[in-house]
Each structure stands twice: as structure tokens, then as C-alpha cells.
Write a protein that holds these residues in place. Sequence first.
Motif, short mmCIF file in Angstrom:
data_model
loop_
_atom_site.label_atom_id
_atom_site.label_comp_id
_atom_site.label_asym_id
_atom_site.label_seq_id
_atom_site.Cartn_x
_atom_site.Cartn_y
_atom_site.Cartn_z
N GLN A 102 6.17 10.47 -50.75
CA GLN A 102 5.25 9.36 -50.95
C GLN A 102 5.96 8.05 -50.57
N VAL A 103 5.41 7.33 -49.60
CA VAL A 103 6.04 6.10 -49.09
C VAL A 103 5.10 4.94 -49.33
N GLY A 104 5.68 3.84 -49.82
CA GLY A 104 4.87 2.65 -50.07
C GLY A 104 5.53 1.40 -49.51
N PHE A 105 4.76 0.60 -48.79
CA PHE A 105 5.20 -0.72 -48.32
C PHE A 105 4.46 -1.74 -49.17
N HIS A 106 5.20 -2.58 -49.88
CA HIS A 106 4.58 -3.52 -50.83
C HIS A 106 4.93 -4.95 -50.44
N ASP A 107 3.97 -5.66 -49.86
CA ASP A 107 4.14 -7.07 -49.48
C ASP A 107 5.41 -7.28 -48.65
N VAL A 108 5.62 -6.41 -47.68
CA VAL A 108 6.85 -6.43 -46.88
C VAL A 108 6.79 -7.58 -45.87
N SER A 109 7.88 -8.35 -45.81
CA SER A 109 8.02 -9.42 -44.83
C SER A 109 9.37 -9.26 -44.13
N PHE A 110 9.38 -9.50 -42.82
CA PHE A 110 10.62 -9.36 -42.06
C PHE A 110 10.50 -10.15 -40.77
N ARG A 111 11.63 -10.70 -40.36
CA ARG A 111 11.71 -11.40 -39.07
C ARG A 111 13.13 -11.26 -38.53
N TYR A 112 13.22 -11.06 -37.22
CA TYR A 112 14.53 -10.99 -36.57
C TYR A 112 15.15 -12.38 -36.47
N MET A 114 14.10 3.11 -42.62
CA MET A 114 15.42 3.73 -42.54
C MET A 114 16.53 2.81 -43.04
N ARG A 115 16.19 1.59 -43.42
CA ARG A 115 17.13 0.57 -43.88
C ARG A 115 18.15 0.19 -42.80
N PHE A 116 17.69 0.22 -41.55
CA PHE A 116 18.52 -0.31 -40.48
C PHE A 116 18.58 -1.83 -40.60
N TYR A 117 17.56 -2.41 -41.16
CA TYR A 117 17.52 -3.84 -41.44
C TYR A 117 17.10 -4.02 -42.89
N ASP A 118 17.53 -5.14 -43.48
CA ASP A 118 17.14 -5.46 -44.85
C ASP A 118 15.91 -6.37 -44.83
N LEU A 119 15.05 -6.20 -45.81
CA LEU A 119 13.81 -6.95 -45.87
C LEU A 119 14.07 -8.42 -46.20
N ASP A 120 13.18 -9.26 -45.69
CA ASP A 120 13.18 -10.67 -46.11
C ASP A 120 12.35 -10.87 -47.37
N GLY A 121 11.41 -9.96 -47.59
CA GLY A 121 10.58 -10.06 -48.78
C GLY A 121 9.86 -8.75 -49.04
N GLY A 122 9.44 -8.53 -50.28
CA GLY A 122 8.75 -7.30 -50.64
C GLY A 122 9.71 -6.14 -50.86
N ARG A 123 9.15 -4.93 -50.91
CA ARG A 123 9.98 -3.75 -51.10
C ARG A 123 9.30 -2.52 -50.51
N ILE A 124 10.12 -1.52 -50.22
CA ILE A 124 9.64 -0.23 -49.71
C ILE A 124 10.09 0.84 -50.70
N THR A 125 9.17 1.73 -51.07
CA THR A 125 9.50 2.76 -52.06
C THR A 125 9.35 4.14 -51.46
N LEU A 126 10.16 5.06 -51.96
CA LEU A 126 10.06 6.48 -51.62
C LEU A 126 9.91 7.24 -52.94
N ASP A 127 8.77 7.87 -53.10
CA ASP A 127 8.45 8.54 -54.37
C ASP A 127 8.61 7.59 -55.55
N GLY A 128 8.21 6.34 -55.35
CA GLY A 128 8.25 5.34 -56.41
C GLY A 128 9.60 4.67 -56.59
N VAL A 129 10.63 5.10 -55.87
CA VAL A 129 11.97 4.52 -56.00
C VAL A 129 12.19 3.52 -54.87
N ASP A 130 12.61 2.30 -55.22
CA ASP A 130 12.91 1.28 -54.22
C ASP A 130 14.07 1.77 -53.35
N ILE A 131 13.86 1.82 -52.03
CA ILE A 131 14.92 2.35 -51.16
C ILE A 131 16.14 1.42 -51.15
#
Length: 633
Positions: free
Chosen positions: A388-398, A436-453
Motif C-alpha cells: 500500500q503506497v500513499g503520497f500525501h501533499d508531496v512537493s518537490f523541485r529540482y 525510491m528515495r533517490f531524492y528527498d521531499l521538499d514537503g509532504g510524505r510518502i508512506t509504504l503500508d502506513g510507514v513513512d519511507i
Amino acid sequence: MSSGVPAEKPLDFRGSMRRLLGLLRPQRLVLAGVLVLGAASVALTVIGPKILGKATDLIFAGVASSGLPAGASKEQVIAGLRADGQDTLADMFTPMQIVPGSGIDFDAVGQVLMLVLALYIGASFFALAQARLTTNLVQRAVFDLREQVEAKFARLPLSYFDRQPRGEVLSRVTNDIDNLAQSLQQTLQQIVTSLLTITGVLAMMFVISPLLALVALLSVPASVFIAAKIGKRAQPQFIRQWATTGTLNAHIEEMYTGHSLVKVFGRREEAEKTFAEHNETLYTASFKAQFISGLIQPAMMFVGNLSYVLVAVIGALRVASGNLSLGDVQAFIQYSRQFSQPVTQIAAMANLLQSGVASAERVFALLDAEEQEPEPATPARIDRVRGQVGFHDVSFRYLEDTPLIDDLTLDVDPGQTVAIVGPTGAGKTTLVNLLMRFYDLDGGRITLDGVDIAEMDREDLRAKTGMVLQDAWLFGGTVAENIAYGADGATREEIIAAAEAMHVDRFVRTLPDGYDTVIDDEGGTVSAGEKQLITVARAFLAKPAILILDEATSSVDTRTEVLIQRAMNSLRQGRTSFVIAHRLSTIRGADVILVMDSGRIVEQGDHETLLRSGGAYSRLYAAQFAEAFAETD
């Protein structure tokens, strides 16, 4: 392309030297051995001229004695010389051990020479042992430095490699470290020996004649002033030299990698022109660095020769006055040469030392590069991944001022196949890179089975994920080894089973050595489509909980694509899958299709629903079929 040459700025010589010496700290015992052996070698070498001077005194005294009347005493001879008005000769004979009427005592001379020979043999032995220890010390330090660089690569974020030309990074890891090793090897032993020689020789010079020692020391301030002035002018040129070397390597690596395209588009002359510009810049910088630093040695030799002349003239006057023996003057002249030689050598090594420090600074800049966020002290673990994968208010910019993904929210249920489509630059690949956490988020979070990656260990997260990229990557090894890369301890039977399932087996059997056929790191022995098939088989064998396919079938023909799609359908059973595709016909069976544009999900649904809505997906689908019909007309 820019020249890549930084502005000339002072090198942090002291700071870099401290870090270089820090590399030697783990080898303290070996370094102590180098110092002890160097001191022993220098001590024996320094004693030699003083003892050899005794042989000169014996020979000179024997020659002088043979011309004097036998039976007379030394005192009588000196008194007679003074009575005849030959005071200078009388003063010269006063400190000498003369025996009137006797000749040269060759036995005594032979004993002195044998002692000197033994001293020099011992000095050579200790110098050889010191050289061996120095080699071990330097190579071990460089070995540790390479390990630090390798470990640093594992901690650097992907963004670092995005910003750096590959040739520049390779230049720091290969050319700069090799130059540093060479510089340390050639300078460390010489500096230790030279400093010890200067100390020992100076002590012996003061023992023989404080006056002559002071005369010889007059050359030191002049030598230091000359070396400092010339060295300061050479420093920026060495910085420019090694920076340009990295730029040139980056250009060569780039042109070699794209050799075919350079020829196809007729850019050979432009590439050669760019190469010539970089090569000319490197030539100019190298010439200036080597020429300016090369001026140090002849300038030091000139100062040393002036000192030598002064010592010889004043020493002769001291012998004539009877204040020094001829042997002592001979020994002192040897010492003055031995004193100026290490000073000259240290100055001559300035170019090597500066070159090595310039390379060291480039390597240290790599080691000091900003690292990715450290792993959590107590990382979260998921024993059994449901997917189970969740993207929650994810923000990112190079780039800080260029938004890419803003406030993206997405929920993916376990076992679902999520297809991501959209125009180039919409953020499709970025989305899975964030997962895959090749980059770190600028905002929000990504979860795998409810766990923040972000709370998971990166290696643990990636071990649960299989990824097939558009650019297939193979390493130098056999076909079997490349397939087994994704699963430790895979058996031959499992490798073949994965190859058969992914339709790799059919063409591997046609290779000269089958699964034992060696593929180079460019995959030159297989086609682009076959390379892609091998990478797909690799992912199949790994059996990941989450599967990511980034244009995984873009390099295969239509028939092979259909076969792979069937295999992928079985592979995706029970696994959460993310599929990035431009060929919309390959994703019609996806559970959810996301249409992205400018980092946002503009449409979401299954194939039929999106077609009926008549939105962005429908237009993309229609455009592809229209293009296909246009190609057949």
C-alpha cells in the motif's frame, strides 16, 4: 560549453596539508619507523665527511713530513720556519700531526677509508629500508583515501551526480588521486631526509667552524624568499591545470560515449574544436605551472654556488692562519654542499607538492560535498510488505525557483497496477524516484503500508523494490551474472527459469557461450532490445514487493513487447506496480491510470473511463493512433 576553469584564488595550503597528514595518522608506527630509519641514514651520512677529512689530514701531513729533515721534532721545524720569516707556513703546520722525514701512513689512511665505506654502506641500507616503509605508508594512505571516496559515493544524493559531468567525477577519483599518490611518494621521503640532513649538517658545521657556519647560513633567507615568491606565482597555475584536466576528461568521456551520434549529426569538427580549446587551455596552464615552479631549482643553485665560493675563500684563509686543518675545510665544503643540496631539493619539490595539494583539494571537495539525509537512528522495518503506497501533499523541485510537483496526493492499494502517462517533463519519472528515495521531499510524505519511507533505511526500502529503467544498464560479466544481479545466491536453474519467463532464453541460446557469454559494460555484444530483456529478467528474478517499470519495453519490437506484457501481467499479480509508458496501448489493463502534467495529476481512472471522459488521456490516445495511421499511409 564553458571552459570549467575556476577563478584563480589562493589555495588553502595549510588546511589541505593538515588533512593530508591526517591520512597518515593511522600509520603512526610506520611513520615513526620512517623517521628513525631516516635519522639513522642521515647520521651515518653526516659523520662521513668529518671522518674522511682525517684521511685528507693524514695524506697532507705525510706529504709535508716527507720534505722535512728526518730526526727533527715538530717544534724545531716550526721554530726554524718562524726564524726564516715563514710565519704563514709555521701557522699551517702547527695544528698538523707531522713527523719530519716520514711519509704518508697508508695503513692509517686505509683504515679511515674503510670506516667511511662502512658508514656509507650502512647509510644506504637504512635509506633503502626507509624507502620501502615510505612506499608502504603512502600506498596504504591512498588505499584508505580511495575507500573514503567509495564510501562517500554511497552517501551522495543523486542530485550531486546530476550536477557533475561524469568525466569530472572520474578525473577526481582517478587522475587526482594518482597524482596525489605520486606526489606523496616522491616528496615524503625526500622531505624527511632533507630536513634531517639540514639539521645534522648544520650541527657539524658549527662544530667545525662557527664562522663558516654563519657564512653558509646567509644563503638560507635568500633561498626561502626566492622559493616563497616563485611558489606563490605557481599555485594558481596548478589549480587551473588540474581543474582543466577534469574538464577535458569530461569532454572526452562525453564524446566517446556519444561517438556514433557525433558522427551521424556531423559534429566531429565541432567536437574536435572544443577538444582543441580545452587541450590548449590545459597546455597553457601546465606549461606555466611547470615553468614557473621549475625556476626554483636554478635560482636556489645560484644562491648555493655563491655560498660555496664564500666558504671556499674564507676556509682557505682559516687554513693559512692555522685556525683550521685542511681536512676540516674539505669536510666543511662537503657539508656546505650537503646543506645547500637538501634546501635545493625541498625547493625543487615545491612543484610536486603544490600539484599534489591541488589534487588533494579537489578530492577533499568531493569528500566534503553535501550528503543525503542520514539514515534514522532506529529505522522502521516492515516484515511483510503488502504494497500500500500513499503520497500525501508531496512537493518537490529540482531547482529552488522552479516548481515541479506541488501538493500531490495519491493512494495506491496493495496489488494495484498504476500506470503514469503524460508529456515529457510532467514529473512521471520524478514520482517514482521520490518513491525510491533517490531524492528527498521538499514537503509532504510518502508512506509504504502506513510507514513513512523517510523513517526507513534506504537499502531496506530499495531491497523491497524492483526497478527497470528506460536506459538498460549491464555490467561487465556473463549473461547469467547480469540476470542474477537482482537476487543474491540465485541458482542456475532460477536464472534460466527467469530468462525463459522473460523470453531471454531464446536469444541467449544463440550466443557463443550461452549464459556464460561475457557482456562488456556497454552491452556491445547484444542489441538494445536484448539488453532491455536481460534487465527485465533481472527484475523478474528479484521478485520484489513493489515493481517499477520506467519505459521498460521501449527498446523491444512489437512481438517481444506483447510477450513481455504477458509475463509482466503474471509478475504483477499480488504486487503493487508503477508503470511509466508512452505507448498507451501497453497500459490498457492497468487498474489506475494517472495523467500527469506539470507535476500534477490532471486525470485519474481506468482506460475505458478516461476514454469516455474525453479529457487529456483521450486526446493523448487519439493522437497516438492518428500518428500510427499517418506512419502507415
